[in-house]
Motif scaffolding. Structure first.
Motif, short mmCIF file in Angstrom:
data_model
loop_
_atom_site.label_atom_id
_atom_site.label_comp_id
_atom_site.label_asym_id
_atom_site.label_seq_id
_atom_site.Cartn_x
_atom_site.Cartn_y
_atom_site.Cartn_z
N PHE A 381 56.26 22.64 -52.21
CA PHE A 381 56.74 22.90 -50.86
C PHE A 381 55.54 23.02 -49.92
N LEU A 382 55.63 22.31 -48.78
CA LEU A 382 54.58 22.34 -47.77
C LEU A 382 55.15 22.81 -46.44
N THR A 383 54.39 23.63 -45.74
CA THR A 383 54.69 23.91 -44.33
C THR A 383 53.65 23.19 -43.49
N ILE A 384 54.11 22.57 -42.41
CA ILE A 384 53.21 21.88 -41.48
C ILE A 384 53.47 22.44 -40.09
N GLY A 385 52.51 23.17 -39.54
CA GLY A 385 52.64 23.73 -38.20
C GLY A 385 52.20 22.72 -37.15
N TRP A 386 53.12 22.38 -36.24
CA TRP A 386 52.85 21.40 -35.17
C TRP A 386 52.43 22.18 -33.93
N GLU A 387 51.14 22.27 -33.68
CA GLU A 387 50.61 23.20 -32.70
C GLU A 387 49.57 22.55 -31.79
N SER A 388 49.33 23.19 -30.68
CA SER A 388 48.25 22.79 -29.79
C SER A 388 46.91 22.94 -30.51
N PRO A 389 45.96 22.03 -30.26
CA PRO A 389 44.67 22.10 -30.96
C PRO A 389 43.96 23.44 -30.80
N ASP A 390 44.18 24.12 -29.66
CA ASP A 390 43.49 25.40 -29.43
C ASP A 390 44.24 26.59 -30.01
N ALA A 391 45.31 26.32 -30.78
CA ALA A 391 46.13 27.41 -31.33
C ALA A 391 45.88 27.63 -32.81
N VAL A 392 44.80 27.07 -33.35
CA VAL A 392 44.56 27.16 -34.79
C VAL A 392 44.47 28.61 -35.26
N ASP A 393 43.69 29.41 -34.58
CA ASP A 393 43.50 30.80 -35.00
C ASP A 393 44.82 31.58 -34.95
N TYR A 394 45.56 31.38 -33.88
CA TYR A 394 46.85 32.07 -33.76
C TYR A 394 47.80 31.62 -34.86
N TRP A 395 47.82 30.30 -35.14
CA TRP A 395 48.68 29.77 -36.20
C TRP A 395 48.33 30.39 -37.55
N LYS A 396 47.03 30.51 -37.82
CA LYS A 396 46.62 31.11 -39.09
C LYS A 396 47.12 32.56 -39.20
N GLU A 397 46.90 33.35 -38.15
CA GLU A 397 47.34 34.75 -38.16
C GLU A 397 48.86 34.84 -38.29
N PHE A 398 49.55 34.00 -37.55
CA PHE A 398 51.01 34.00 -37.58
C PHE A 398 51.51 33.64 -38.98
N SER A 399 50.85 32.68 -39.61
CA SER A 399 51.25 32.25 -40.96
C SER A 399 51.12 33.38 -41.96
N VAL A 400 50.10 34.21 -41.79
CA VAL A 400 49.92 35.35 -42.67
C VAL A 400 51.07 36.33 -42.53
N THR A 401 51.45 36.62 -41.27
CA THR A 401 52.54 37.58 -41.04
C THR A 401 53.87 37.07 -41.57
N LYS A 402 54.03 35.74 -41.63
CA LYS A 402 55.29 35.15 -42.11
C LYS A 402 55.23 34.77 -43.59
N GLN A 403 54.12 35.13 -44.24
CA GLN A 403 53.96 34.96 -45.69
C GLN A 403 54.05 33.50 -46.14
N ILE A 404 53.45 32.62 -45.34
CA ILE A 404 53.41 31.21 -45.74
C ILE A 404 51.97 30.70 -45.83
N ALA A 405 50.99 31.58 -45.59
CA ALA A 405 49.59 31.16 -45.61
C ALA A 405 49.20 30.71 -47.03
N GLY A 406 48.22 29.78 -47.07
CA GLY A 406 47.74 29.31 -48.36
C GLY A 406 47.41 27.84 -48.35
N GLU A 407 47.14 27.32 -49.51
CA GLU A 407 46.68 25.94 -49.62
C GLU A 407 47.75 24.92 -49.20
N HIS A 408 49.01 25.31 -49.21
CA HIS A 408 50.09 24.38 -48.87
C HIS A 408 50.62 24.60 -47.45
N ASN A 409 49.87 25.33 -46.66
CA ASN A 409 50.23 25.58 -45.26
C ASN A 409 49.29 24.74 -44.39
#
Length: 470
Positions: A381-409
């Motif tokens: 299973f892969l999650t792919i976040g479709w985000e603005s280029p300047d939102a990488v840090d926020y996406w990473k933090e958000f992914s942690v809170t939603k428990q999807i962070a990791g090699e397949h995110n």
């Protein structure tokens, strides 16, 4: 972007403009009475391009700091019914349309975004005929039988004929346009009455009654400058056809319209709407093939022909068994992850975004389904976040809170100047999120759009994709 006449630029704050350079043969001048209740929004719908073969829409945001706003426009050569807001105008080549929209009042208070339209000038009677028809074909609560409706229609039809006479309209093209417009309003009136009085007639008899005097084959529908009005005519006709024949399903709609209608503009628009709707909902299906085959009867010069061919070509990439695009995206650890890394495994992809509330709400479902396969080594299973280029840090933090962070995110930039984004969007026909895709163990499309996780059948769709593994 086209420039505005000075007067218009002064009176309007911003606008969505159209492409192309119209032939300035018809002048449209509109004055709008402004009240505090007015939201300041106005649309102008018309036909454009050479031969009036495309629908054009402009949206105006009217400045509200003056009692009267005004704008002018040039309309391409030809005869058509254009719309300013909800107010139709029958224009001809060379017209100088002088139109005024005056606020409507009730109990001394202006009704929000409601106006009365009026015209001045030598062609005012003809230009205002569609508006007259709109005002005539509104029935009150005191009409409760089919016979009363028929009598009402007979009286109103006579008034329309008198309006045609007053306007001194003699040419067939204008008369055909007025007749088609009147037919559409009649059909709407009958359908609305039927909906409120379902038991007066058997369903088939209602269908026959609704279609009395309505001709779907008239080419004059190509003179409606508002695609919404043209498609309303088609949809109401189809509702009545299904009342006439209970065996008809919506799968027959496009083939019947293609066979019966004579307006290439209307047929092409319907075909585009249906094909795009099926493609975005289900990607490449047998139904999409059927719709495309039905649309193949369009003239090669029909405006929609190129659009439909392009849609078919794009979504054909998502037919079951077609090779899936071998993307290469970074995960939240900065490592490149390729689709080909998972050869031999079924790949389930959830494309989401932090700014999409529905996507975020479905992330717990993603985790639940993923966990149900944690003992399987042949599905990933892969999650792919479709985000603005300047939102990488926020996406990473958000992914942690939603428990999807990791090699397949994984991260997908929304900047289409970046090659991976451009190719991913084009190859997977990505028009929005949330979007779930299934790819088989050989790197081929198994399902281009699994649907929404809120659907009770959603987990079973994934189970079916997994069971199909060789």
């Amino acid at each position: 972007m086209r420039s505005f006449p000075l007067l218009t630029a002064m009176l309007f704050g911003s606008i969505g403009v159209f492409a192309g350079n119209p032939v300035a043969t018809t002048s449209l001048n509109v004055k709008v009475g402004i009240t505090p209740e007015y939201l300041g929004l106005m649309q102008f719908n018309r036909l454009g391009n050479k031969g009036l073969t495309a629908y054009k829409t402009e949206t105006f945001f009217v400045a509200k700091d003056k009692p009267v706003a005004a704008f002018t426009r040039s309309v391409e050569a030809g005869k058509q019914i254009v719309y300013v807001g909800n107010y139709p105008i029958l224009v001809n080549t060379g017209d100088n349309v002088q139109m005024a929209l005056s606020p409507k009042y009730k109990d001394g208070k202006a009704l929000p975004n409601q106006f009365s339209a009026s015209w001045t000038g030598k062609d005012a009677a003809r230009q205002g005929l569609p508006y007259l028809i709109d005002s005539l074909y509104t029935i009150g609560a005191d009409i409760n039988t089919v016979e009363q409706v028929d009598a009402f229609i007979t009286a109103r039809s006579q008034q329309v004929k008198e309006g045609i006479s007053r306007a001194k309209i003699a040419d067939n093209e204008n008369i055909a346009l007025i007749n088609a417009y009147e037919q559409t309003k009649l059909l709407l009136l009958k359908f609305t009455f039927q909906y409120s009085h379902k038991n007066l007639l058997p369903l088939k008899a209602y269908g026959d009654w609704c279609l009395q005097g309505f001709d779907i084959a008239t080419p004059a529908f190509s003179g409606f400058g508002d695609n919404g009005l043209a498609q309303q005519a088609v949809n109401l006709w189809w509702f009545a056809r299904k009342m006439q024949d209970s065996t008809l399903t919506d799968d027959f709609k496009l083939p019947e319209v293609m066979m019966r209608a004579k307006s290439e503009l209307v047929k092409g628009s319907l075909a585009t709407i249906l094909i795009l709707g099926e493609a975005r909902t289900n990607c490449f299906t047998q139904k999409l093939k059927s719709l495309f085959n039905a649309a193949s009867g369009l003239s090669k010069d029909a405006p929609a022909k190129h659009t439909i061919d392009s849609l078919y070509k794009a979504y054909h990439q998502l037919e079951v068994g077609e090779p899936a695009f071998n993307f290469a995206l970074k995960n939240d650890q900065g490592d490149i992850v390729r689709l080909s890394d998972f050869k031999g495994k079924v790949v389930i992809i959830d494309i989401w975004a932090t700014w999409c509330s529905g996507c975020v709400a479905s992330l717990p479902t993603y985790n639940k389904i993923k966990d149900s396969y944690k003992d399987k080594n042949d599905i990933v299973f892969l999650t792919i976040g479709w985000e603005s280029p300047d939102a990488v840090d926020y996406w990473k933090e958000f992914s942690v809170t939603k428990q999807i962070a990791g090699e397949h995110n994984l991260f997908l930039s929304s900047d289409r100047t970046e090659e991976q984004c451009k190719q991913f969007v084009e190859r997977y026909c990505l028009t929005g999120v949330t979007r779930w895709i299934a790819i088989d163990e050989n790197g081929k499309i198994r399902n281009g759009n699994l649907g929404y996780p809120t659907d009770p059948a959603f987990p079973q769709r994934i189970a079916n994709c997994y069971k199909m593994k060789n």
